[in-house]
Design a protein around this motif. Structure first.
Motif, PDB file in Angstrom:
ATOM      1  N   ILE A 193       0.833  -1.194   0.000  1.00 55.24           N
ATOM      2  CA  ILE A 193       0.000   0.000   0.000  1.00 55.24           C
ATOM      3  C   ILE A 193       0.870   1.246   0.000  1.00 55.24           C
ATOM      4  CG2 ILE A 193      -1.729   1.260   1.323  1.00 55.24           C
ATOM      5  CD1 ILE A 193      -3.187  -1.222   1.642  1.00 55.24           C
ATOM      6  N   GLY A 194       2.072   1.146   0.532  1.00 56.45           N
ATOM      7  CA  GLY A 194       2.996   2.268   0.464  1.00 56.45           C
ATOM      8  C   GLY A 194       3.372   2.633  -0.961  1.00 56.45           C
ATOM      9  N   PHE A 195       3.140   1.705  -1.883  1.00 55.90           N
ATOM     10  CA  PHE A 195       3.383   1.961  -3.301  1.00 55.90           C
ATOM     11  C   PHE A 195       2.499   3.108  -3.799  1.00 55.90           C
ATOM     12  CE2 PHE A 195       3.120   0.468  -7.837  1.00 55.90           C
ATOM     13  CZ  PHE A 195       4.442   0.667  -8.121  1.00 55.90           C
ATOM     14  N   ILE A 221       2.896   6.577  -6.407  1.00 54.05           N
ATOM     15  CA  ILE A 221       2.111   6.791  -7.620  1.00 54.05           C
ATOM     16  C   ILE A 221       1.339   8.108  -7.572  1.00 54.05           C
ATOM     17  CG2 ILE A 221       0.208   5.905  -9.022  1.00 54.05           C
ATOM     18  CD1 ILE A 221       0.847   3.153  -7.901  1.00 54.05           C
ATOM     19  N   ILE A 222       0.610   8.324  -6.501  1.00 49.63           N
ATOM     20  CA  ILE A 222      -0.344   9.424  -6.422  1.00 49.63           C
ATOM     21  C   ILE A 222       0.299  10.803  -6.549  1.00 49.63           C
ATOM     22  CG2 ILE A 222      -2.069  10.517  -4.932  1.00 49.63           C
ATOM     23  CD1 ILE A 222      -2.996   7.930  -6.317  1.00 49.63           C
ATOM     24  N   PRO A 223       1.435  11.092  -5.911  1.00 51.38           N
ATOM     25  CA  PRO A 223       2.025  12.424  -6.120  1.00 51.38           C
ATOM     26  C   PRO A 223       2.359  12.728  -7.578  1.00 51.38           C
ATOM     27  CG  PRO A 223       2.966  11.431  -4.184  1.00 51.38           C
ATOM     28  CD  PRO A 223       2.152  10.372  -4.852  1.00 51.38           C
ATOM     29  N   HIS A 224       2.766  11.706  -8.327  1.00 52.83           N
ATOM     30  CA  HIS A 224       3.032  11.928  -9.752  1.00 52.83           C
ATOM     31  C   HIS A 224       1.737  12.232 -10.504  1.00 52.83           C
ATOM     32  CE1 HIS A 224       7.276  10.978  -9.760  1.00 52.83           C
ATOM     33  NE2 HIS A 224       7.031   9.906  -9.026  1.00 52.83           N
ATOM     34  N   VAL A 283      -2.184  -0.913 -11.315  1.00 51.16           N
ATOM     35  CA  VAL A 283      -2.255   0.492 -11.719  1.00 51.16           C
ATOM     36  C   VAL A 283      -0.860   1.108 -11.747  1.00 51.16           C
ATOM     37  CG1 VAL A 283      -3.105   2.769 -11.048  1.00 51.16           C
ATOM     38  CG2 VAL A 283      -4.594   0.790 -10.854  1.00 51.16           C
ATOM     39  N   GLY A 284      -0.054   0.797 -10.748  1.00 52.56           N
ATOM     40  CA  GLY A 284       1.244   1.453 -10.592  1.00 52.56           C
ATOM     41  C   GLY A 284       2.275   1.079 -11.626  1.00 52.56           C
ATOM     42  N   ALA A 285       2.377  -0.189 -11.956  1.00 55.74           N
ATOM     43  CA  ALA A 285       3.400  -0.620 -12.914  1.00 55.74           C
ATOM     44  C   ALA A 285       3.211   0.008 -14.293  1.00 55.74           C
ATOM     45  CB  ALA A 285       3.427  -2.139 -13.004  1.00 55.74           C
ATOM     46  N   LEU A 331       5.719   2.824 -16.159  1.00 54.31           N
ATOM     47  CA  LEU A 331       6.222   2.591 -17.517  1.00 54.31           C
ATOM     48  C   LEU A 331       5.890   3.766 -18.431  1.00 54.31           C
ATOM     49  CD1 LEU A 331       5.415  -1.205 -17.995  1.00 54.31           C
ATOM     50  CD2 LEU A 331       7.659  -0.132 -17.676  1.00 54.31           C
ATOM     51  N   ILE A 332       4.696   4.310 -18.280  1.00 58.04           N
ATOM     52  CA  ILE A 332       4.305   5.490 -19.067  1.00 58.04           C
ATOM     53  C   ILE A 332       5.198   6.675 -18.704  1.00 58.04           C
ATOM     54  CG2 ILE A 332       2.475   7.193 -19.407  1.00 58.04           C
ATOM     55  CD1 ILE A 332       0.490   4.814 -19.143  1.00 58.04           C
ATOM     56  N   LEU A 333       5.443   6.873 -17.406  1.00 63.78           N
ATOM     57  CA  LEU A 333       6.325   7.969 -16.989  1.00 63.78           C
ATOM     58  C   LEU A 333       7.730   7.800 -17.556  1.00 63.78           C
ATOM     59  CD1 LEU A 333       5.453   8.648 -13.248  1.00 63.78           C
ATOM     60  CD2 LEU A 333       5.034  10.131 -15.207  1.00 63.78           C
TER      61      LEU A 333
END
Length: 90
Positions: free
Chosen positions: A18-20, A24-27, A76-78, A82-84
């Motif tokens: 969940i720390g992941f 993600i969210i700040p980006h 969602v994060g991975a 990759l997009i970033l």
């Protein structure tokens, strides 16, 4: 780059999957709200809490058994990272 990657990996390891979300969210909030911290901090708070509520609802209601949150946040994060990475190389 290697040290930063190791530090992020350790933080995710220590805090759990969940720390992941904290990575993600700040980006995502920066894309939506821009770089101004007066807007970025509230946007991060709102987007993070909304994201976790949605993921938890999906995890509990998608099937008869509960799906671990880590699977959904990683799904969602991975792709997002990759997009970033793809956008930063352009």
């Amino acid at each position: 780059l290697v040290v930063a990657s190791l530090m992020v990996g350790f933080i995710v390891y220590a805090s759990g999957v969940i720390g992941f979300v904290g990575l993600i969210i700040p980006h995502m909030a920066r894309i939506v709200a821009g770089p101004d911290f007066r807007k970025l901090l509230p946007a991060s708070l709102l987007m993070g809490s909304t994201f976790l509520l949605l993921v938890d609802d999906i995890a509990r209601g998608a099937t008869s058994m509960e799906i671990p949150l880590g699977i959904l946040t990683a799904a969602v994060g991975a792709p997002f990272f990759l997009i970033l990475m793809y956008r930063s190389q352009r």
